[in-house]
Write an enzyme that holds these catalytic residues in place. Structure first.
Site: not given
Ligand code: GDP
Ligand code: IMO
Ligand code: MG
Length: 423
Positions: A15-16, A223, A301, A414
């Site tokens: 999403k970010g 989420q 992590g 990516g």
């Molecule tokens: P969000 O919580 O939905 O914003 O997603 P996160 O940032 O937690 O996790 C997505 C991860 O995948 C991050 O490390 C991004 O940099 C990475 N990412 C996003 N889009 C792509 C993609 O198309 N390919 C790859 N390889 N990585 C991506």
């Molecule tokens: P983003 O915005 C993935 C998961 C936790 C746990 C459950 C409840 O980065 O996509 P909480 O601490 O919210 O009470 O935990 O929800 N969880 C996520 N999983 N991405 C997230 O956020 C999450 N935020 C909470 O791992 O299973």
């Protein structure tokens, strides 16, 4: 124009990255639910930014808003603002607004979340950020709000009112005494509250005024759909409403204002924490997805559980959000897998089903039925257009689009902003 972006799976869909990609076209980016359980990653010009509370629109001039439906840990926010400043991004009150009514995550919420999670025999796997307990207090009308920490008199009065109840709750769960009255915490929160006071705003009023003036507003979900407190895989969910409708309720925008709803969805599926994941691959395929996709939690992590694309869950996400377009991420991660599989339906209790059963207990009994497709070997990370992708990858995207029934408008290959194309 009002656009809502939500995660279509279990979070971490990218999403970010998609919000960053679209921010250039928007005047306001607003977070509407969740807290620092979220971890949203943006990669621009080789630099990686991990955001937990600040909306992902940091790289443009857009105004950033934290809505009253979020739960905010001020210590985490300050830390984030400081890190951004160090990397040259100064988020002043002119850039960021925090709603006066935003619920504050207090140290006792974190303590209670940790104690409760440790005591659960059947764990949820929360992020231990105090999210659930902050929302409990919102609903119980026992919350401390942004406006309270900005004024130490108000803050002390509220704490006094709540202290006994909170101390008793912690003690009853076997926790340590004095968390609520800890002078160090109180001082820290008061100081941060004072620093954040100039950021206070009325988010609903700001957004409605902007929309009336023809401005463009983007609501950034945290989420994912199946972690929704009502419609998700309870009890393995987060404590807020993560679906698109929640953006209207939480930001105070009428539903007729919504123009677009974009679902961010991975080319496979991941989940952190406990709960059903029918297509999970606890094998070499799961390891490939985790290693190649860097599937480790941005916030905690923890290794993410990985599996094949789950169409029944995607169909439900389309229903719950009313998506007008999809952003498909991490297609590059599937390179090297052959065959590539899509779960098109389940067998649940001897019957086939193209839609998930309502209950998590039933979903956990469902076995995936796969459609197999030929994989591809070519690295996609440098591909600039849909037509430049190998045949297998093109066929996979077209097939997903056909099955989901919503246009896949963006394809991401990516983490970098430039590794995306519009179809
Ligand atoms: P969000 O919580 O939905 O914003 O997603 P996160 O940032 O937690 O996790 C997505 C991860 O995948 C991050 O490390 C991004 O940099 C990475 N990412 C996003 N889009 C792509 C993609 O198309 N390919 C790859 N390889 N990585 C991506
Ligand atoms: P983003 O915005 C993935 C998961 C936790 C746990 C459950 C409840 O980065 O996509 P909480 O601490 O919210 O009470 O935990 O929800 N969880 C996520 N999983 N991405 C997230 O956020 C999450 N935020 C909470 O791992 O299973
Ligand atoms: Mg994340």
């Amino acid at each position: 124009m009002f656009t809502i972006i939500t995660g279509a799976q279990f979070g971490d869909e990218g999403k970010g990255k998609i919000v960053d990609l679209l921010t250039g076209d928007y005047d306001i980016i607003a977070r509407f639910q969740g807290g620092d359980n979220a971890g949203h990653t943006i990669v621009v010009g080789g630099e990686t930014y991990k955001l937990h509370l600040v909306p992902s629109g940091i790289h443009y001039r857009a105004r950033l808003l934290i809505g009253p439906g979020t739960v905010m840990n001020p210590v985490v926010l300050m830390d984030e603002l400081m890190k951004l400043k160090k990397s040259g991004i100064d988020i002043t009150p002119a850039r960021l607004g925090i709603d006066a009514k935003t619920s504050i995550i207090m140290p006792y919420h974190i303590e209670l979340d940790s104690l409760h999670e440790s005591a659960r025999s059947d764990k949820i796997g929360t992020t231990k950020r105090g999210i659930g307990y902050a929302y409990i207090d919102k609903v119980a009308r026992d919350e401390i709000q942004m406006i309270d920490i900005a004024d130490s008199g108000r803050f002390m009065k509220r704490l006094k009112e709540l202290a006994q109840q909170k101390e008793a709750a912690i003690a009853a769960m076997g926790g340590r005494r004095g968390v609520v009255t800890d002078q160090g915490h109180i001082k820290e929160y008061s100081e941060i509250g004072r620093k954040l006071a100039p950021y206070i705003t009325d988010v609903s009023h700001e957004i409605n005024r902007a929309l009336a003036g023809g401005k463009k507003v983007l609501a950034e979900g945290a989420q994912g759909t199946h972690l929704d407190i009502i419609h998700g895989t309870q009890k393995y969910v987060t404590s807020s409403s993560t679906v698109a409708g929640s953006a209207c309720a939480n930001l105070g925008i009428g539903p007729k204002r919504v123009d677009e709803v974009i679902g961010v969805i991975k080319a496979y599926i991941t989940r952190v924490g406990e709960g059903p994941l029918p297509t999970e691959q606890k094998n070499k395929i799961g390891e490939h997805l985790r290693e190649k996709g860097g599937e480790f939690g941005t916030t905690t992590g923890r290794p993410r559980r990985c599996g094949w694309f789950d169409l029944p869950l995607a169909r439900k996400a389309v229903d719950l959000n009313g998506y007008t377009g999809m952003a498909l991420t991490k297609l590059d991660v599937l390179t090297g897998l052959d065959p590539v599989k899509i779960c098109v339906q389940y067998t649940c209790n001897g019957k086939t089903a193209g839609y998930p059963p309502e209950l998590a207990s039933e979903l956990s009994q469902c076995a995936p039925v796969y459609e197999e497709m030929e994989g591809w070997e070519d690295d996609l990370s440098g591909v600039k257009s849909f037509g430049d992708m190998p045949e297998g990858a093109q066929t996979y995207v077209k097939r997903l689009e056909e099955l989901i029934g919503v246009d896949i408008t963006y394809v991401s290959v990516g983490p970098g902003r430039e590794q995306t194309f519009i179809r």
